[in-house]
Design an enzyme around this catalytic site. Structure first.
Site, PDB file in Angstrom:
ATOM      1  N   ARG A   1      -2.167  22.937  -9.941  1.00 28.28           N
ATOM      2  CA  ARG A   1      -2.870  22.179  -8.895  1.00 28.28           C
ATOM      3  C   ARG A   1      -4.180  21.609  -9.423  1.00 28.28           C
ATOM      4  O   ARG A   1      -4.663  20.595  -8.935  1.00 28.28           O
ATOM      5  CB  ARG A   1      -3.130  23.077  -7.682  1.00 28.28           C
ATOM      6  CG  ARG A   1      -1.857  23.392  -6.919  1.00 28.28           C
ATOM      7  CD  ARG A   1      -2.088  24.436  -5.867  1.00 28.28           C
ATOM      8  NE  ARG A   1      -2.520  25.702  -6.454  1.00 28.28           N
ATOM      9  CZ  ARG A   1      -2.681  26.820  -5.756  1.00 28.28           C
ATOM     10  NH1 ARG A   1      -2.451  26.852  -4.462  1.00 28.28           N
ATOM     11  NH2 ARG A   1      -3.077  27.933  -6.355  1.00 28.28           N
TER      12      ARG A   1
ATOM     13  N   GLY B   1       4.619  -6.853 -13.728  1.00 28.07           N
ATOM     14  CA  GLY B   1       3.867  -6.614 -14.965  1.00 28.07           C
ATOM     15  C   GLY B   1       2.391  -6.902 -14.813  1.00 28.07           C
ATOM     16  O   GLY B   1       1.768  -7.509 -15.675  1.00 28.07           O
TER      17      GLY B   1
ATOM     18  N   HIS C   1       6.327  -5.828 -18.605  1.00 25.17           N
ATOM     19  CA  HIS C   1       6.086  -4.473 -18.100  1.00 25.17           C
ATOM     20  C   HIS C   1       5.466  -3.587 -19.184  1.00 25.17           C
ATOM     21  O   HIS C   1       5.613  -3.856 -20.371  1.00 25.17           O
ATOM     22  CB  HIS C   1       7.406  -3.848 -17.643  1.00 25.17           C
ATOM     23  CG  HIS C   1       7.985  -4.506 -16.431  1.00 25.17           C
ATOM     24  ND1 HIS C   1       9.053  -5.366 -16.486  1.00 25.17           N
ATOM     25  CD2 HIS C   1       7.632  -4.426 -15.131  1.00 25.17           C
ATOM     26  CE1 HIS C   1       9.345  -5.784 -15.268  1.00 25.17           C
ATOM     27  NE2 HIS C   1       8.500  -5.235 -14.412  1.00 25.17           N
TER      28      HIS C   1
ATOM     29  N   ARG D   1      -0.056   5.172 -14.361  1.00 24.56           N
ATOM     30  CA  ARG D   1       0.417   6.113 -15.396  1.00 24.56           C
ATOM     31  C   ARG D   1      -0.711   6.452 -16.362  1.00 24.56           C
ATOM     32  O   ARG D   1      -0.891   7.595 -16.768  1.00 24.56           O
ATOM     33  CB  ARG D   1       1.562   5.491 -16.193  1.00 24.56           C
ATOM     34  CG  ARG D   1       2.809   5.286 -15.388  1.00 24.56           C
ATOM     35  CD  ARG D   1       3.918   4.684 -16.240  1.00 24.56           C
ATOM     36  NE  ARG D   1       5.107   4.515 -15.419  1.00 24.56           N
ATOM     37  CZ  ARG D   1       6.322   4.316 -15.890  1.00 24.56           C
ATOM     38  NH1 ARG D   1       6.524   4.226 -17.180  1.00 24.56           N
ATOM     39  NH2 ARG D   1       7.348   4.201 -15.073  1.00 24.56           N
TER      40      ARG D   1
ATOM     41  N   LYS E   1       1.181  -5.357 -23.411  1.00 22.46           N
ATOM     42  CA  LYS E   1       1.478  -6.710 -22.932  1.00 22.46           C
ATOM     43  C   LYS E   1       0.984  -7.756 -23.911  1.00 22.46           C
ATOM     44  O   LYS E   1       1.706  -8.671 -24.299  1.00 22.46           O
ATOM     45  CB  LYS E   1       0.808  -6.947 -21.570  1.00 22.46           C
ATOM     46  CG  LYS E   1       1.261  -5.959 -20.491  1.00 22.46           C
ATOM     47  CD  LYS E   1       0.684  -6.344 -19.142  1.00 22.46           C
ATOM     48  CE  LYS E   1       0.834  -5.256 -18.110  1.00 22.46           C
ATOM     49  NZ  LYS E   1       2.218  -4.844 -17.864  1.00 22.46           N
TER      50      LYS E   1
ATOM     51  N   SER F   1      11.469   2.869  -8.443  1.00 22.73           N
ATOM     52  CA  SER F   1      12.462   2.256  -9.332  1.00 22.73           C
ATOM     53  C   SER F   1      13.735   3.120  -9.334  1.00 22.73           C
ATOM     54  O   SER F   1      13.738   4.230  -8.774  1.00 22.73           O
ATOM     55  CB  SER F   1      11.904   2.195 -10.758  1.00 22.73           C
ATOM     56  OG  SER F   1      11.743   3.525 -11.248  1.00 22.73           O
TER      57      SER F   1
ATOM     58  N   ASP G   1      12.304  -0.996  -6.285  1.00 24.66           N
ATOM     59  CA  ASP G   1      11.837  -1.898  -7.340  1.00 24.66           C
ATOM     60  C   ASP G   1      12.954  -2.086  -8.375  1.00 24.66           C
ATOM     61  O   ASP G   1      13.561  -1.106  -8.824  1.00 24.66           O
ATOM     62  CB  ASP G   1      10.601  -1.249  -7.997  1.00 24.66           C
ATOM     63  CG  ASP G   1       9.910  -2.158  -8.994  1.00 24.66           C
ATOM     64  OD1 ASP G   1       9.963  -3.389  -8.810  1.00 24.66           O
ATOM     65  OD2 ASP G   1       9.283  -1.625  -9.941  1.00 24.66           O
ATOM     66  N   HIS G   2      13.230  -3.314  -8.739  1.00 24.06           N
ATOM     67  CA  HIS G   2      14.239  -3.632  -9.767  1.00 24.06           C
ATOM     68  C   HIS G   2      15.606  -2.998  -9.499  1.00 24.06           C
ATOM     69  O   HIS G   2      16.183  -2.352 -10.385  1.00 24.06           O
ATOM     70  CB  HIS G   2      13.770  -3.220 -11.163  1.00 24.06           C
ATOM     71  CG  HIS G   2      12.630  -4.050 -11.655  1.00 24.06           C
ATOM     72  ND1 HIS G   2      12.792  -5.337 -12.103  1.00 24.06           N
ATOM     73  CD2 HIS G   2      11.307  -3.781 -11.736  1.00 24.06           C
ATOM     74  CE1 HIS G   2      11.610  -5.835 -12.442  1.00 24.06           C
ATOM     75  NE2 HIS G   2      10.694  -4.920 -12.221  1.00 24.06           N
TER      76      HIS G   2
HETATM   77  P1  13P Z   1       3.198  -2.853 -15.036  1.00 23.97           P
HETATM   78  O1  13P Z   1       3.972  -2.164 -16.120  1.00 23.97           O
HETATM   79  O2  13P Z   1       2.344  -3.934 -15.581  1.00 23.97           O
HETATM   80  O3  13P Z   1       2.422  -1.901 -14.213  1.00 23.97           O
HETATM   81  O4  13P Z   1       4.248  -3.584 -14.080  1.00 23.97           O
HETATM   82  C1  13P Z   1       4.908  -2.852 -13.077  1.00 23.97           C
HETATM   83  C2  13P Z   1       5.990  -3.626 -12.432  1.00 23.97           C
HETATM   84  O5  13P Z   1       6.140  -4.824 -12.570  1.00 23.97           O
HETATM   85  C3  13P Z   1       6.903  -2.857 -11.566  1.00 23.97           C
HETATM   86  O6  13P Z   1       7.958  -3.639 -11.078  1.00 23.97           O
HETATM   87  O1  G3H Z   2       8.964  -2.354 -13.505  1.00 21.01           O
HETATM   88  C1  G3H Z   2       9.242  -1.205 -13.758  1.00 21.01           C
HETATM   89  C2  G3H Z   2       8.402  -0.082 -13.375  1.00 21.01           C
HETATM   90  O2  G3H Z   2       7.302   0.041 -14.215  1.00 21.01           O
HETATM   91  C3  G3H Z   2       9.237   1.155 -13.271  1.00 21.01           C
HETATM   92  O3  G3H Z   2       9.394   1.805 -14.473  1.00 21.01           O
HETATM   93  O4  G3H Z   2      11.834   2.298 -14.632  1.00 21.01           O
HETATM   94  O5  G3H Z   2      10.144   3.662 -15.896  1.00 21.01           O
HETATM   95  O6  G3H Z   2      10.341   3.863 -13.413  1.00 21.01           O
HETATM   96  P1  G3H Z   2      10.512   2.967 -14.602  1.00 21.01           P
HETATM   97 ZN    ZN Z   3       8.649  -5.129 -12.405  1.00 19.91          ZN
END
Ligand code: 13P
Ligand code: G3H
Ligand code: ZN
Length: 338
Positions: A293, A224, A192, A272, A196, A50, A83-84
């Site tokens: 470690r 999500g 996300h 996570r 949920k 992300s 991502d996004h």
């Molecule tokens: P989650 O928060 O459900 O794991 O979704 C992650 C996601 O959509 C990342 O783009």
């Molecule tokens: O969809 C989002 C992901 O869970 C990424 O989350 O922006 O906290 O890295 P983040």
């Molecule tokens: Zn997402």
């Protein structure tokens, strides 16, 4: 095997009707854990970063960690995905960095904030415009593009559209044809993060079937998609965490979604939770330990276990050797010939 375009991984999965997990990564242990799971289950895999992950790793570290994943696992088709992506610039930077796929999250205007500090949704027309700009650029390099129609909660709840806006099936064909995206993220009621659902999840499964019927050629993406298993939440709480009771998307619902036409499944939160539970337990049980470690090694085991189980449930397992990997140059030629 070089990094492959995400488009190929999704096309191959669509042909055979299985899902491919796209797992968010921020550090070495996560990447090692996911790659161990991919190796053992023989699964193609999408590692995604992300904007936050790129910032956390100064971009260059995540790049080299992903390249290390590729070098260590020559038999695993691996795509490196943004991502996004909030705007054209970050998509462009990611392509320069070597990503083989980017998402432009054109459903939200991240550049604008209202007086409550929220980002407004983009109009359908503006979403098409920003998405097409990224597609036109990315395809010149053979890089795949994911777009989004509709909104989710979670990272997008800083938006005026904080209430989930399900994807309008009437818009999908026009969006795909006008933008040329390789994958389409659809909103079917997921959000996300860990919180949920309070009770049994309700997802718009029929909407997936409806969209799939209208655009059967499109690779549909489900964001999500963490399952937020009770045992992972309990482990965090048993060792000092304070997570509220919550529910995610059951694995069976994801399997149903795949049957109805979803191909890419985004999972971040489950990794996570696994990571946090492992650190908490390790440090609680070994209060004299200070070698990182040890507890980071424990996170690797916990993440590996959850991701391996997802690869098997999504049907990805066993498909790594099904096809000869394409290069970005191969994809470039395909896009140019269209
Ligand atoms: P989650 O928060 O459900 O794991 O979704 C992650 C996601 O959509 C990342 O783009
Ligand atoms: O969809 C989002 C992901 O869970 C990424 O989350 O922006 O906290 O890295 P983040
Ligand atoms: Zn997402």
């Amino acid at each position: 095997m070089p990094l492959v375009p995400m488009r190929q991984i999704l096309d191959e999965a669509k042909k055979k009707g299985y899902g491919v997990g796209a797992y968010n990564v921020n550090n070495m242990e996560q990447i090692q854990a996911i790659m161990q799971a991919a190796r053992e289950t023989k699964s193609p895999v999408i590692l995604q970063a992300s904007k936050g992950a790129l910032e956390y790793t100064s971009m260059v570290y995540i790049k080299h960690l992903m390249l290390a994943a590729m070098e260590e696992n020559p038999d695993i088709p691996l795509a490196m995905h943004l991502d996004h992506g909030p705007n054209f610039d970050l998509c462009k930077k990611s392509i320069e960095l070597g990503f083989t796929s980017v998402m432009i999250d054109g459903s939200i205007d991240y550049a604008v904030k209202d007086d409550k500090g929220k980002h407004p949704p983009r109009s359908f027309e503006d979403n098409i415009k920003v998405t097409k700009e990224v597609v036109d650029y990315a395809h010149k390099f053979g890089v795949s593009v994911e777009g989004e129609l509709g909104t989710l909660g979670g990272i997008e709840d800083e938006t005026v559209a904080s209430k989930v806006q399900l994807t309008d099936p009437d818009q999908c064909q026009e969006f795909i044809e006008k933008t040329g995206v390789d994958a389409l993220a659809i909103a079917i009621g997921t959000s996300h993060g860990a919180y949920k659902f309070k009770t049994e999840p309700k997802l718009a499964m029929d909407l997936i079937s409806d969209i799939h019927k209208r655009v059967p050629y499109a690779a549909l993406v489900m964001h999500g998609s963490s399952s937020v298993p009770a045992e992972l939440v309990d482990r965090v709480n048993r060792f000092g965490g304070q997570l509220a009771k919550t529910m995610g998307v059951p694995v069976e619902s994801i399997q149903e979604a795949v049957k109805r036409g979803v191909t890419k499944i985004n999972v971040d939160t489950d990794g996570r939770l696994a990571c946090t539970g492992a650190v908490r337990q390790y440090l609680a049980e070994n209060p004299k330990e200070f070698d990182q470690r040890k507890y980071l090694g424990a996170t690797r085991v916990a993440i590996y276990e959850v991701i391996k189980s997802r690869m098997i449930s999504f049907g990805t397992a066993g498909h790594a050797g099904d096809y000869a990997p394409m290069s970005l140059d191969d994809m470039k030629k395909i896009y140019a010939s269209k």
